[in-house]
Design a protein around this motif. Sequence first.
Motif, mmCIF file in Angstrom:
data_model
loop_
_atom_site.group_PDB
_atom_site.id
_atom_site.type_symbol
_atom_site.label_atom_id
_atom_site.label_comp_id
_atom_site.label_asym_id
_atom_site.label_seq_id
_atom_site.Cartn_x
_atom_site.Cartn_y
_atom_site.Cartn_z
ATOM 1 N N THR A 142 25.956 -12.612 21.703
ATOM 2 C CA THR A 142 26.464 -11.077 22.023
ATOM 3 C C THR A 142 27.346 -11.290 23.232
ATOM 4 N N TYR A 143 28.468 -10.437 22.841
ATOM 5 C CA TYR A 143 29.486 -10.134 23.805
ATOM 6 C C TYR A 143 29.455 -8.639 24.339
ATOM 7 N N ALA A 144 30.136 -8.345 25.620
ATOM 8 C CA ALA A 144 30.217 -7.177 26.109
ATOM 9 C C ALA A 144 31.593 -6.671 25.788
ATOM 10 N N THR A 145 31.873 -5.447 25.334
ATOM 11 C CA THR A 145 33.085 -5.002 25.107
ATOM 12 C C THR A 145 33.868 -4.517 26.414
ATOM 13 N N ASP A 146 35.247 -4.045 26.506
ATOM 14 C CA ASP A 146 35.901 -3.593 27.689
ATOM 15 C C ASP A 146 34.925 -2.609 28.421
ATOM 16 N N SER A 147 34.425 -1.563 27.146
ATOM 17 C CA SER A 147 33.675 -0.452 27.821
ATOM 18 C C SER A 147 32.252 -0.899 28.300
ATOM 19 N N GLY A 148 31.831 -2.118 28.112
ATOM 20 C CA GLY A 148 30.487 -2.744 28.724
ATOM 21 C C GLY A 148 29.435 -2.419 27.549
ATOM 22 N N GLU A 149 29.977 -2.028 26.346
ATOM 23 C CA GLU A 149 28.872 -2.019 25.222
ATOM 24 C C GLU A 149 28.508 -3.353 24.545
ATOM 25 N N PRO A 150 27.441 -3.960 24.293
ATOM 26 C CA PRO A 150 27.014 -5.165 23.681
ATOM 27 C C PRO A 150 27.633 -4.909 22.200
ATOM 28 N N VAL A 151 27.930 -6.243 21.869
ATOM 29 C CA VAL A 151 28.227 -6.424 20.316
ATOM 30 C C VAL A 151 27.791 -7.893 20.328
ATOM 31 N N THR A 152 26.971 -7.899 19.007
ATOM 32 C CA THR A 152 26.198 -9.147 18.696
ATOM 33 C C THR A 152 27.145 -9.663 17.532
ATOM 34 N N ALA A 153 27.654 -10.757 17.718
ATOM 35 C CA ALA A 153 28.619 -11.319 16.772
ATOM 36 C C ALA A 153 27.538 -12.239 15.740
ATOM 37 N N LEU A 154 26.658 -13.185 16.189
ATOM 38 C CA LEU A 154 25.719 -13.671 15.509
ATOM 39 C C LEU A 154 24.426 -13.338 15.682
ATOM 40 N N SER A 155 23.508 -13.445 14.681
ATOM 41 C CA SER A 155 22.266 -13.140 15.001
ATOM 42 C C SER A 155 21.164 -14.295 14.220
ATOM 43 N N GLU A 156 20.247 -14.896 15.087
ATOM 44 C CA GLU A 156 19.308 -15.802 14.702
ATOM 45 C C GLU A 156 20.068 -16.692 13.561
ATOM 46 N N THR A 157 20.986 -17.142 13.664
ATOM 47 C CA THR A 157 21.656 -17.890 12.578
ATOM 48 C C THR A 157 21.198 -19.484 12.694
ATOM 49 N N SER A 158 20.732 -20.084 11.516
ATOM 50 C CA SER A 158 20.344 -21.404 11.565
ATOM 51 C C SER A 158 20.779 -22.067 10.391
ATOM 52 N N PHE A 159 21.399 -23.457 10.614
ATOM 53 C CA PHE A 159 21.630 -24.252 9.527
ATOM 54 C C PHE A 159 21.733 -25.428 10.003
ATOM 55 N N ASP A 160 21.800 -26.646 8.922
ATOM 56 C CA ASP A 160 22.028 -27.989 9.584
ATOM 57 C C ASP A 160 23.296 -28.594 8.703
#
Length: 271
Positions: A25-43
């Motif tokens: 999760t990143y924070a935008t310039d305005s402080g809003e959270p943005v989730t780029a990846l969520s519970e990503t799993s692989f081998d």
Amino acid sequence: MTITPIHGSDSSVTPKIRFDRVTKTYATDSGEPVTALSETSFDISEGEFVCVVGPSGCGKSTLMQMLAGFHAPSSGRTLVDGVEVRRPDADRGVVFQQANLYPWLTTRGNVELGPRIRGVGKAERRARAEQFLEMVGLSLFADRKPYELSGGMQQRAQIARVLANDPEVILMDEPFGALDALTRERMQVELLQIWRERRKTLVFITHDVEEAIFLGTRVLVMTARPGRVLMDLPVELPDGLTPAELRSDQRFVELRDTLLDAIHRAQDVAA
């Protein structure tokens, strides 16, 4: 030149790379959270060539940056050989979309740089540079500066620079995206040949479905943001075909249609 893909992985072997429920999760310039990846799993097993595709903004580059050690997950773990990735490391070489060569160094100097930083002796690093410059077809341009090389030649120099540092894992983030179609196809064939000769574990980010099928032993399809793995598709194609024949083969076309359909569905997958 004919293409003879090498496919599959051995599930009994400890994964070379593991994404374990990774969220970023990143924070935008305005402080809003943005989730780029969520519970990503692989081998990914050692020696595999895995391509990653998906809609724009699905977290492909974020995935690569965490694997490279440029960013840390917000939760979950990214592991190489069972060890959590916490920082960049010479055992993970990165090839970017732009060649990013040092303009004050010659082509040879750029290729020698990694081994020089690692303390490799002058004779050995010169021998490594010559070996990989020959492998990518740049022996005659070893003394040229980057601005004297074409875009495709600069990318080949960047690949040689990464290989000369002898990483265990090679990460490529849309490295051919800015090239013209003819140069791009030529680079794809060259990259496959290099991979077969070196057998490094290779993760390749692309937005081009046909490129992913042509290069990869597997293709991962990511959902729209927040990204997760929607599909993990093995690539199995006939042996002994030329690149042109391979791209028109029925199985290639079927894989292309399957991936395009998955990407269209990926755009509609909700968080």
